[in-house]
Design an enzyme around this catalytic site. Structure first.
Site, short mmCIF file in Angstrom:
data_model
loop_
_atom_site.label_atom_id
_atom_site.label_comp_id
_atom_site.label_asym_id
_atom_site.label_seq_id
_atom_site.Cartn_x
_atom_site.Cartn_y
_atom_site.Cartn_z
N LYS A 1 6.77 4.32 17.60
CA LYS A 1 5.43 4.49 17.72
C LYS A 1 4.52 3.57 17.34
O LYS A 1 3.34 3.40 17.82
CB LYS A 1 5.26 5.87 16.69
CG LYS A 1 5.62 5.70 15.39
CD LYS A 1 4.40 5.23 14.33
CE LYS A 1 4.80 4.92 13.09
NZ LYS A 1 3.61 4.41 12.30
N SER B 1 -4.79 2.50 11.08
CA SER B 1 -3.60 1.96 11.39
C SER B 1 -3.65 0.69 11.77
O SER B 1 -4.43 0.19 12.56
CB SER B 1 -3.33 2.77 12.84
OG SER B 1 -2.19 2.19 13.50
N ARG B 2 -3.05 -0.05 11.17
CA ARG B 2 -3.10 -1.50 11.41
C ARG B 2 -2.14 -1.92 12.85
O ARG B 2 -2.90 -2.92 13.22
CB ARG B 2 -2.04 -2.26 10.20
CG ARG B 2 -0.58 -2.12 10.39
CD ARG B 2 0.28 -2.74 9.01
NE ARG B 2 -0.27 -1.76 7.86
CZ ARG B 2 0.33 -1.74 6.62
NH1 ARG B 2 1.51 -2.77 6.51
NH2 ARG B 2 0.23 -0.97 5.49
N VAL C 1 1.35 -6.66 7.40
CA VAL C 1 2.29 -7.10 8.21
C VAL C 1 2.16 -5.73 9.54
O VAL C 1 1.91 -4.34 9.25
CB VAL C 1 3.70 -6.75 7.56
CG1 VAL C 1 4.78 -6.66 8.82
CG2 VAL C 1 4.03 -7.66 6.51
N SER D 1 1.73 9.60 8.09
CA SER D 1 1.13 9.34 7.03
C SER D 1 0.50 7.93 6.74
O SER D 1 1.26 6.81 7.06
CB SER D 1 2.15 9.45 5.86
OG SER D 1 3.42 8.51 6.30
N ASP E 1 3.91 11.26 14.09
CA ASP E 1 3.78 9.97 13.77
C ASP E 1 2.91 8.99 14.81
O ASP E 1 1.99 8.31 14.53
CB ASP E 1 5.06 9.45 13.39
CG ASP E 1 4.99 8.35 12.12
OD1 ASP E 1 3.78 7.87 11.87
OD2 ASP E 1 5.88 7.67 11.72
N SER F 1 0.71 -1.18 -0.01
CA SER F 1 0.04 -0.21 0.11
C SER F 1 0.95 1.10 0.07
O SER F 1 0.45 2.29 -0.61
CB SER F 1 -1.05 -0.08 1.32
OG SER F 1 -0.34 -0.27 2.25
N LYS G 1 9.25 1.09 8.53
CA LYS G 1 9.51 1.55 9.80
C LYS G 1 9.83 0.31 10.38
O LYS G 1 8.96 -0.58 10.52
CB LYS G 1 8.61 2.43 10.21
CG LYS G 1 8.27 3.47 9.34
CD LYS G 1 6.80 4.32 9.68
CE LYS G 1 6.73 5.57 9.00
NZ LYS G 1 5.28 6.18 9.31
#
Length: 336
Positions: A189, A252-253, A277, A136, A242, A11, A106
């Site tokens: 984060k 947010s996964r 993931v 983002s 962030d 994505s 990240k």
């Protein structure tokens, strides 16, 4: 116009390809997964991970890593963090001396405690590395919703090159020399966001989330300082910014996985449900190992690890955080 390859067709890589193409660059997207590339060629849409974002017809797609790398002005490495090392190792034979790689994932590697840029430099010593991160979500960047990011590099000219390449009317890009601080903030984060999601799943409110965000940035900052980064970085877009978006957003996964664990799911059940993931799970062990290495107190991250890997109920973790020994908020403030 630059000739740019996106290495990774998830994505985030797909969303950035839309921004870069609109900026006038020639774009190629690479994936190791042939079915994924066939889907992109056929639909010009990452239907599984970024539905509704239609890719321009002249974006190229390939599974050939040599083709994706050779002669390109910039490589945007966008694979999930657990696959950064293996992908970088596969890329290395085709990367030219001084070729620029921009890391946009990240995470911290669990067994080495290395940041992603450090991994890239170890596997591809001939390249130049920059990082791009900040508050983002791909779902919003792909739809051209205004977003701000930070381009980090050891050389100002490199950071400014990345800034100029990505910056647009919908993507504002700042620069920073503190690559370590950026990567620490971007990784940790995700772990704090798991805690915020757990609190949501338990039915707690805004008070709880505000406490987790605020104390979470304090933990992140303590570790960053101990490792040699700058606290200002953690108070900016790649730290506090962030953290806010990851702890609060429906996209947010990490927050979603935490929410499910707050509802009683195991870590594996939550990851299976999210279907992407969950990078905070992979960074959590590294974070607590760094805390021990640098003798930094990180109680939220410690509790998240116990929920993830020791089957501790999320409710018990919150209770333990609330009942810790009494403390002053800032140790360096003096009483009159």
């Amino acid at each position: 116009m630059s000739d740019i390859s996106i290495i990774g067709a998830g994505s985030w890589g797909t969303a950035l390809s839309v921004v870069l193409h609109k900026n006038g660059h020639k774009i190629t997207i690479w994936s190791a997964l042939a079915p994924e590339i066939e889907m992109l060629k056929e639909k010009h849409e990452q239907a599984e991970k970024l539905p509704g974002v239609i890719l321009p017809d002249d974006i190229m797609f390939t599974t050939d890593l040599k083709e994706a790398i050779g002669g390109k002005d910039m490589l945007v490495l966008a694979v999930p963090s657990p696959f950064t090392r293996s992908t970088a190792k596969a890329m290395s034979p085709f990367v030219a001396e001084g070729q620029l790689i921009v890391s946009v994932a990240k995470g911290i590697e669990e067994n080495t405690l290395m940041t992603l840029s450090e991994i890239i430099m170890e596997e591809i010593p001939q390249c130049e590395v920059a990082v791009l991160c900040g508050p983002s979500h791909a779902e919003e960047v792909g739809k051209e919703i205004p977003t701000s990011l930070v381009a980090g590099a050891k050389k100002r000219a490199t950071a400014e090159l990345v800034q100029n390449t990505f910056m647009s009317e919908v993507l504002r890009v700042y620069t920073s020399p503190d690559v370590l601080g950026m990567e620490i903030g971007a990784s940790l984060k995700n772990v704090i966001a798991l805690a915020a999601g757990m609190a949501d799943g338990l039915g707690y409110g805004d008070n709880t989330k505000a406490a987790l965000i605020t104390r979470g940035i304090s933990e992140m900052g303590r570790l960053a300082l101990a490792m040699g980064a700058k606290y200002e970085t953690l108070s900016g877009l790649t730290g506090m910014g962030d953290l806010i978006v990851t702890c609060a957003s429906k996209h947010s996964r990490n927050r979603r996985a935490g929410y499910l664990m707050g509802q009683g799911y195991t870590m594996q059940q939550a990851m299976d449900e999210v279907k992407m993931v969950v990078e905070g799970v992979y960074s959590a062990k590294a974070a607590i190992a760094l805390a021990k290495k640098y003798h930094v107190d990180m109680p939220i991250i410690e509790q998240v690890n116990e929920v993830l890997f020791e089957d501790k109920p999320a409710k018990d973790a919150v209770k333990e955080l609330m009942l810790r020994d009494k403390k002053v908020e800032h140790d360096d403030l003096e009483w009159q």
